[in-house]
Design a protein around this motif. Structure first.
Motif, PDB file in Angstrom:
ATOM      1  N   HIS A  31       0.826  -1.202   0.000  1.00 17.48           N
ATOM      2  CA  HIS A  31       0.000   0.000   0.000  1.00 17.48           C
ATOM      3  C   HIS A  31       0.862   1.255   0.000  1.00 17.48           C
ATOM      4  O   HIS A  31       0.585   2.233  -0.680  1.00 17.48           O
ATOM      5  CB  HIS A  31      -0.921  -0.006   1.213  1.00 17.48           C
ATOM      6  N   ARG A  32       1.953   1.204   0.794  1.00 15.14           N
ATOM      7  CA  ARG A  32       2.836   2.367   0.870  1.00 15.14           C
ATOM      8  C   ARG A  32       3.499   2.632  -0.469  1.00 15.14           C
ATOM      9  O   ARG A  32       3.623   3.764  -0.915  1.00 15.14           O
ATOM     10  CB  ARG A  32       3.890   2.128   1.953  1.00 15.14           C
ATOM     11  N   GLN A  33       3.932   1.574  -1.146  1.00 13.35           N
ATOM     12  CA  GLN A  33       4.540   1.724  -2.460  1.00 13.35           C
ATOM     13  C   GLN A  33       3.550   2.350  -3.446  1.00 13.35           C
ATOM     14  O   GLN A  33       3.889   3.244  -4.208  1.00 13.35           O
ATOM     15  CB  GLN A  33       5.003   0.365  -2.999  1.00 13.35           C
ATOM     16  N   GLN A  81      10.947   0.284   6.436  1.00 12.91           N
ATOM     17  CA  GLN A  81       9.959  -0.216   5.485  1.00 12.91           C
ATOM     18  C   GLN A  81       9.157   0.899   4.813  1.00 12.91           C
ATOM     19  O   GLN A  81       8.203   0.622   4.095  1.00 12.91           O
ATOM     20  CB  GLN A  81       8.988  -1.158   6.217  1.00 12.91           C
ATOM     21  N   GLU A  82       9.535   2.153   5.039  1.00 17.56           N
ATOM     22  CA  GLU A  82       8.736   3.257   4.516  1.00 17.56           C
ATOM     23  C   GLU A  82       9.145   3.703   3.115  1.00 17.56           C
ATOM     24  O   GLU A  82       8.449   4.502   2.503  1.00 17.56           O
ATOM     25  CB  GLU A  82       8.807   4.457   5.461  1.00 17.56           C
ATOM     26  N   GLY A  83      10.259   3.205   2.626  1.00 18.95           N
ATOM     27  CA  GLY A  83      10.755   3.683   1.345  1.00 18.95           C
ATOM     28  C   GLY A  83      10.066   3.073   0.147  1.00 18.95           C
ATOM     29  O   GLY A  83       9.434   2.015   0.231  1.00 18.95           O
ATOM     30  N   ARG A  84      10.206   3.751  -0.993  1.00 22.39           N
ATOM     31  CA  ARG A  84       9.806   3.166  -2.265  1.00 22.39           C
ATOM     32  C   ARG A  84      10.876   2.180  -2.701  1.00 22.39           C
ATOM     33  O   ARG A  84      11.982   2.170  -2.169  1.00 22.39           O
ATOM     34  CB  ARG A  84       9.702   4.265  -3.335  1.00 22.39           C
ATOM     35  N   ALA A  85      10.563   1.399  -3.709  1.00 24.61           N
ATOM     36  CA  ALA A  85      11.515   0.395  -4.185  1.00 24.61           C
ATOM     37  C   ALA A  85      12.819   1.033  -4.653  1.00 24.61           C
ATOM     38  O   ALA A  85      13.900   0.436  -4.518  1.00 24.61           O
ATOM     39  CB  ALA A  85      10.887  -0.420  -5.313  1.00 24.61           C
ATOM     40  N   ASP A  86      12.751   2.245  -5.210  1.00 22.73           N
ATOM     41  CA  ASP A  86      13.962   2.872  -5.742  1.00 22.73           C
ATOM     42  C   ASP A  86      14.847   3.498  -4.659  1.00 22.73           C
ATOM     43  O   ASP A  86      15.874   4.094  -4.964  1.00 22.73           O
ATOM     44  CB  ASP A  86      13.617   3.912  -6.815  1.00 22.73           C
ATOM     45  N   CYS A 293      17.881  18.022  -8.556  1.00 20.55           N
ATOM     46  CA  CYS A 293      19.261  17.542  -8.441  1.00 20.55           C
ATOM     47  C   CYS A 293      19.840  17.385  -9.842  1.00 20.55           C
ATOM     48  O   CYS A 293      19.113  17.444 -10.833  1.00 20.55           O
ATOM     49  CB  CYS A 293      19.319  16.203  -7.703  1.00 20.55           C
ATOM     50  N   SER A 294      21.128  17.166  -9.925  1.00 17.03           N
ATOM     51  CA  SER A 294      21.780  17.063 -11.235  1.00 17.03           C
ATOM     52  C   SER A 294      21.614  15.669 -11.854  1.00 17.03           C
ATOM     53  O   SER A 294      21.742  15.520 -13.072  1.00 17.03           O
ATOM     54  CB  SER A 294      23.270  17.384 -11.107  1.00 17.03           C
ATOM     55  N   ASP A 295      21.293  14.665 -11.053  1.00 13.11           N
ATOM     56  CA  ASP A 295      21.303  13.271 -11.517  1.00 13.11           C
ATOM     57  C   ASP A 295      20.143  12.923 -12.449  1.00 13.11           C
ATOM     58  O   ASP A 295      19.004  13.343 -12.239  1.00 13.11           O
ATOM     59  CB  ASP A 295      21.202  12.320 -10.329  1.00 13.11           C
ATOM     60  N   TRP A 296      20.450  12.093 -13.453  1.00 17.35           N
ATOM     61  CA  TRP A 296      19.405  11.412 -14.194  1.00 17.35           C
ATOM     62  C   TRP A 296      18.705  10.440 -13.245  1.00 17.35           C
ATOM     63  O   TRP A 296      19.296   9.986 -12.269  1.00 17.35           O
ATOM     64  CB  TRP A 296      19.983  10.614 -15.365  1.00 17.35           C
ATOM     65  N   TYR A 297      17.469  10.085 -13.566  1.00 12.31           N
ATOM     66  CA  TYR A 297      16.723   9.137 -12.742  1.00 12.31           C
ATOM     67  C   TYR A 297      16.680   7.762 -13.373  1.00 12.31           C
ATOM     68  O   TYR A 297      16.343   7.606 -14.547  1.00 12.31           O
ATOM     69  CB  TYR A 297      15.279   9.605 -12.525  1.00 12.31           C
ATOM     70  N   ARG A 298      17.024   6.759 -12.589  1.00  9.08           N
ATOM     71  CA  ARG A 298      16.783   5.360 -12.920  1.00  9.08           C
ATOM     72  C   ARG A 298      16.391   4.658 -11.625  1.00  9.08           C
ATOM     73  O   ARG A 298      17.070   4.828 -10.599  1.00  9.08           O
ATOM     74  CB  ARG A 298      18.016   4.679 -13.512  1.00  9.08           C
ATOM     75  N   PRO A 299      15.306   3.863 -11.623  1.00  8.63           N
ATOM     76  CA  PRO A 299      14.859   3.232 -10.387  1.00  8.63           C
ATOM     77  C   PRO A 299      15.822   2.187  -9.843  1.00  8.63           C
ATOM     78  O   PRO A 299      15.790   1.865  -8.653  1.00  8.63           O
ATOM     79  CB  PRO A 299      13.521   2.597 -10.771  1.00  8.63           C
ATOM     80  N   ASP A 300      16.696   1.651 -10.701  1.00  9.80           N
ATOM     81  CA  ASP A 300      17.596   0.577 -10.276  1.00  9.80           C
ATOM     82  C   ASP A 300      19.021   1.060 -10.011  1.00  9.80           C
ATOM     83  O   ASP A 300      19.932   0.241  -9.859  1.00  9.80           O
ATOM     84  CB  ASP A 300      17.630  -0.520 -11.345  1.00  9.80           C
ATOM     85  N   TYR A 301      19.231   2.356  -9.944  1.00 14.57           N
ATOM     86  CA  TYR A 301      20.598   2.882  -9.828  1.00 14.57           C
ATOM     87  C   TYR A 301      21.295   2.397  -8.555  1.00 14.57           C
ATOM     88  O   TYR A 301      22.444   1.964  -8.599  1.00 14.57           O
ATOM     89  CB  TYR A 301      20.581   4.408  -9.870  1.00 14.57           C
ATOM     90  N   TYR A 302      20.615   2.460  -7.415  1.00 15.13           N
ATOM     91  CA  TYR A 302      21.239   2.051  -6.160  1.00 15.13           C
ATOM     92  C   TYR A 302      21.665   0.582  -6.208  1.00 15.13           C
ATOM     93  O   TYR A 302      22.708   0.204  -5.681  1.00 15.13           O
ATOM     94  CB  TYR A 302      20.266   2.234  -4.995  1.00 15.13           C
ATOM     95  N   MET A 352      12.014  11.361  -6.157  1.00 18.24           N
ATOM     96  CA  MET A 352      10.972  11.531  -7.158  1.00 18.24           C
ATOM     97  C   MET A 352      11.675  11.956  -8.443  1.00 18.24           C
ATOM     98  O   MET A 352      12.858  12.288  -8.450  1.00 18.24           O
ATOM     99  CB  MET A 352       9.943  12.565  -6.712  1.00 18.24           C
ATOM    100  N   LYS A 353      10.950  11.898  -9.552  1.00 19.50           N
ATOM    101  CA  LYS A 353      11.561  12.232 -10.838  1.00 19.50           C
ATOM    102  C   LYS A 353      10.597  13.094 -11.642  1.00 19.50           C
ATOM    103  O   LYS A 353       9.378  12.973 -11.499  1.00 19.50           O
ATOM    104  CB  LYS A 353      11.931  10.967 -11.610  1.00 19.50           C
TER     105      LYS A 353
END
Length: 371
Positions: A31-33, A81-86, A293-302, A352-353
């Motif tokens: 639900h949080r996601q 447990q509060e974070g989004r998947a990214d 921010c300066s970064d491009w966004y990718r959900p799998d970067y981390y 966010m992106k």
């Protein structure tokens, strides 16, 4: 019939009571996601793509109104447990020292840039179809000429909503909305010189940085600074929930997006420095406006990082599965629209992106510079 309904209700309640704690936690996490992902789901169709024609010299950087952030190593990303998947996995990052604006760039500061350069923001320019086509699937038909007008996305509070997964219910493209007219052509910023400038695209923020001799923070620098020297805390002020104790940031209280109770003293934007600074002396690192921010966004970067990342600058390109053809950059910090039941973007790890050519009523920025 009544007996069968009661039997079904009994079995349903029994099944709920017999659920294992893990299942309940999994459901809560899902639900949080969903609620966090809704922050930009079904945004109104974009008509913001324009060519950047800015051409002006850079000034020598001044550290007035900035604070020196010390070098350090920290755990970046969510640990609860509060974070989004990214926001996972949490990983170790080293950053060198850097200077950061103590506040978001204000209307007054942005006006100095405009007066000096004559720059026109993205929201003030008509979209360019040739630029738009580059971000759309091949074969997309050209929209009618009526949509090719200078405009930006403005928030409005609807009387009711059908789902929090449909942001188009509270965002509208408004002709004539821009940094000088935040709610449209009949609005202005008189008396709001000390408010954060909004309706700023990533391109606009980069143009201001170029003029001021500064740059946008990397996502790692931004999170390190937002934490203010605290370790593994949820917010810039610590772990106390945002609506406990005294107001700590400009966010949304009540039923989003219908009614804001204004418990924190503000219905929409607040002047900078309206709330207490964090441990590094930085104001509004949570709430008020999202910050580029300066970064491009990718959900799998981390997930692709290994070891200790040294001054990471983000991925080489952008990818958002929600809009694969649209280049997006990271925004951080949340805004006055963030609400615990909708989008807890004011957490220090929240990502966010946004497309680089889109400005919104709750998007601004602050700058950094090297030593």
């Amino acid at each position: 019939m009544r007996r069968s309904l009661l039997a079904l209700l009994y079995l349903f309640i029994l099944s709920l009571l017999s659920c294992q704690p893990n299942k309940a936690k999994e459901e809560e996490a899902r639900h949080r996601q969903d609620s966090l992902a809704s922050c930009e789901k079904n945004m109104p169709s974009r008509f913001g793509a324009v060519k950047d024609s800015s051409n002006f010299a850079s000034n020598k950087v001044s550290h007035e109104g900035m604070v020196l952030i010390p070098a350090g190593q920290f755990a970046m990303g969510a640990s609860d447990q509060e974070g989004r998947a990214d926001e996972y996995p949490q990983h170790q990052v080293k950053v060198s020292s850097f200077w950061m604006d103590v506040t978001e760039v204000t209307n007054a500061s942005f006006k100095k840039f405009i007066d000096a350069t004559g720059y026109q923001t993205t929201a003030e320019r008509k979209p360019d179809w040739e630029e738009m086509k580059k971000q759309l699937p091949v074969g997309t038909p050209k929209p009618p000429d009526s949509v090719f007008v200078a405009a930006s996305l403005v928030f409005y509070a609807p009387k009711r909503v059908t789902s929090l997964n449909d942001a188009s219910q509270w965002w509208r493209w408004v002709k004539g909305a821009d940094w000088k007219h935040p709610q449209g052509p009949n609005s202005n910023i008189k008396g709001k010189e000390n408010f954060p400038v909004v309706h700023i695209s990533w391109d606009d923020a980069m143009a201001y940085c170029k003029w001021s001799g500064k740059r946008l923070p990397t996502e790692a620098e931004w999170e390190f600074a937002a934490r203010g020297g605290l370790k593994n805390n949820k917010y810039p002020w610590g772990n106390e929930d945002i609506e406990k104790g005294k107001p700590k940031a400009n966010t949304w209280q009540g039923s989003f997006p219908i009614k804001n109770t204004d418990w924190d003293g503000y219905n929409s934007l607040a002047a900078v420095k309206s709330f207490k600074a964090n441990g590094y002396g930085l104001y509004d690192m949570a709430g008020n406006v999202w910050e580029w921010c300066s970064d491009w966004y990718r959900p799998d970067y981390y997930a692709k990082l290994s070891g200790v990342a040294n001054n990471p600058k983000g991925p080489a390109d952008s990818y958002d599965p929600m809009e694969p053809t649209v280049p997006k950059r990271v925004v951080r910090g949340g805004s006055f629209m963030c609400n615990a039941a909708y989008c807890k973007g004011y957490r220090v790890t929240s990502r966010m992106k946004t497309s680089v050519d889109t400005g919104l009523e709750h998007t601004g920025f602050r700058c950094v510079s090297d030593n």
